[in-house]
Design a protein around this motif. Structure first.
Motif, short mmCIF file in Angstrom:
data_model
loop_
_atom_site.label_atom_id
_atom_site.label_comp_id
_atom_site.label_asym_id
_atom_site.label_seq_id
_atom_site.Cartn_x
_atom_site.Cartn_y
_atom_site.Cartn_z
N UNK A 151 11.04 28.65 -12.27
CA UNK A 151 9.88 28.20 -11.49
C UNK A 151 9.56 26.74 -11.80
N UNK A 152 9.55 26.38 -13.08
CA UNK A 152 9.24 25.00 -13.47
C UNK A 152 10.30 24.03 -12.94
N UNK A 153 11.55 24.47 -12.89
CA UNK A 153 12.61 23.60 -12.36
C UNK A 153 12.38 23.32 -10.88
N UNK A 154 12.05 24.35 -10.11
CA UNK A 154 11.80 24.14 -8.68
C UNK A 154 10.57 23.26 -8.46
N UNK A 155 9.53 23.49 -9.24
CA UNK A 155 8.32 22.66 -9.15
C UNK A 155 8.65 21.20 -9.45
N UNK A 156 9.49 20.97 -10.46
CA UNK A 156 9.88 19.60 -10.82
C UNK A 156 10.74 18.96 -9.74
N UNK A 170 12.05 8.59 1.63
CA UNK A 170 11.72 10.01 1.70
C UNK A 170 12.49 10.74 2.80
N UNK A 171 12.59 12.05 2.60
CA UNK A 171 13.15 12.91 3.64
C UNK A 171 12.13 13.00 4.78
N UNK A 230 8.41 17.88 -6.97
CA UNK A 230 7.62 16.71 -7.40
C UNK A 230 8.47 15.44 -7.36
N UNK A 231 9.72 15.54 -7.82
CA UNK A 231 10.60 14.37 -7.80
C UNK A 231 10.91 13.92 -6.37
N UNK A 269 0.83 -1.19 0.00
CA UNK A 269 0.00 0.00 0.00
C UNK A 269 0.87 1.25 0.00
N UNK A 270 0.57 2.17 -0.90
CA UNK A 270 1.34 3.41 -1.00
C UNK A 270 0.89 4.37 0.08
N UNK A 271 1.82 4.82 0.88
CA UNK A 271 1.49 5.78 1.94
C UNK A 271 1.87 7.18 1.47
N UNK A 272 1.18 8.19 1.95
CA UNK A 272 1.49 9.56 1.54
C UNK A 272 2.93 9.93 1.90
N UNK A 273 3.56 10.69 1.02
CA UNK A 273 4.92 11.15 1.31
C UNK A 273 4.89 12.14 2.46
N UNK A 274 5.87 12.07 3.36
CA UNK A 274 5.89 13.03 4.47
C UNK A 274 6.12 14.44 3.95
N UNK A 275 5.73 15.46 4.71
CA UNK A 275 5.89 16.85 4.23
C UNK A 275 7.35 17.24 4.12
N UNK A 276 7.62 18.07 3.13
CA UNK A 276 8.97 18.58 2.89
C UNK A 276 9.15 19.97 3.48
N UNK A 277 10.37 20.25 3.91
CA UNK A 277 10.77 21.61 4.23
C UNK A 277 11.74 22.03 3.12
#
Length: 209
Positions: A187-192, A203-204, A195-196, A9-17
């Motif tokens: 902006x698109x680079x930071x968004x990508x 995960x962090x 997302x990655x 089961x896929x669990x939600x990724x923890x929040x990023x800082x």
């Protein structure tokens, strides 16, 4: 007939800082404004400062503008995650701006200077750090001149500091070049990048409060 193997089961990724840093006039403020327009489910932490408000800025959105006495009282009460004097002005991140949204499971975007990024990295080693830089020192000088808020002496001081900060780019996880007239690309680079990072197998996990 062999039974089908169930997928984990896929669990939600923890929040990023997400720490966005770079030299003065590298365009961090413009990037943050454009990232807000993407309407992602991010919380943008607002930094407190004692510097004067510039034209077009909104108190509580761009910065929390405070007088020196109020800022220093917050600092004494340990209400700031980090604080420092930069170009004779105080800057600091209120703990509540980062702690509360992370606890609620939201990614937090934090714009901070290179010195402040050091402190955040020591408190939260799993923070995602992005270094924003201009395409050249000529572009940086042009942006400083365009702001019209620094005299020649102050401009030279900031350019010197920027050259030192550019030498510390290797301390960050990612580098994004914010070229004149190509803000959307940055902006698109930071968004990508974000997302990655949300798709990492390991995960962090930000834990510091």
């Amino acid at each position: 007939m062999a039974a089908q193997q169930e997928l984990p089961q896929a669990s939600p990724a923890p929040p990023l800082l997400v720490v966005i840093s770079g030299p003065s006039a590298s365009g961090k403020g413009s990037l943050l404004a454009a990232l807000r327009d993407l309407d992602r489910p991010w919380h943008f932490a607002v930094t407190a400062t004692t510097r004067p408000m510039r034209a077009g800025e909104v108190d509580g959105k761009d910065y929390i503008f405070l007088d020196v006495d109020t800022f220093l009282r917050m600092r004494e009460r340990d209400e700031l995650l980090e604080s420092a004097q930069v170009y004779d002005r105080w800057y600091g991140v209120p703990r509540q701006q980062v702690r509360d949204p992370l606890i609620a499971g939201r990614d937090v975007i934090l714009e901070i200077d290179v010195q402040g990024a050091d402190t955040i990295r020591s408190i939260a080693p799993e923070a995602l750090t992005v270094f924003v830089m201009p395409a050249s020192m000529h572009e940086l000088r042009s942006r400083l001149a365009g702001r019209g808020t620094e005299d020649e002496t102050e401009m030279q001081r900031r350019l010197h500091e920027a050259s030192i900060e550019l030498g510390r780019m290797h301390e960050f996880d990612y580098r994004v070049v914010n070229r004149n007239g190509q803000l959307d690309d940055a902006v698109h680079e930071i968004d990508a990048i974000i997302a990655a990072e949300k798709c990492r197998v390991n995960p962090r996990l930000v834990q510091f409060l």
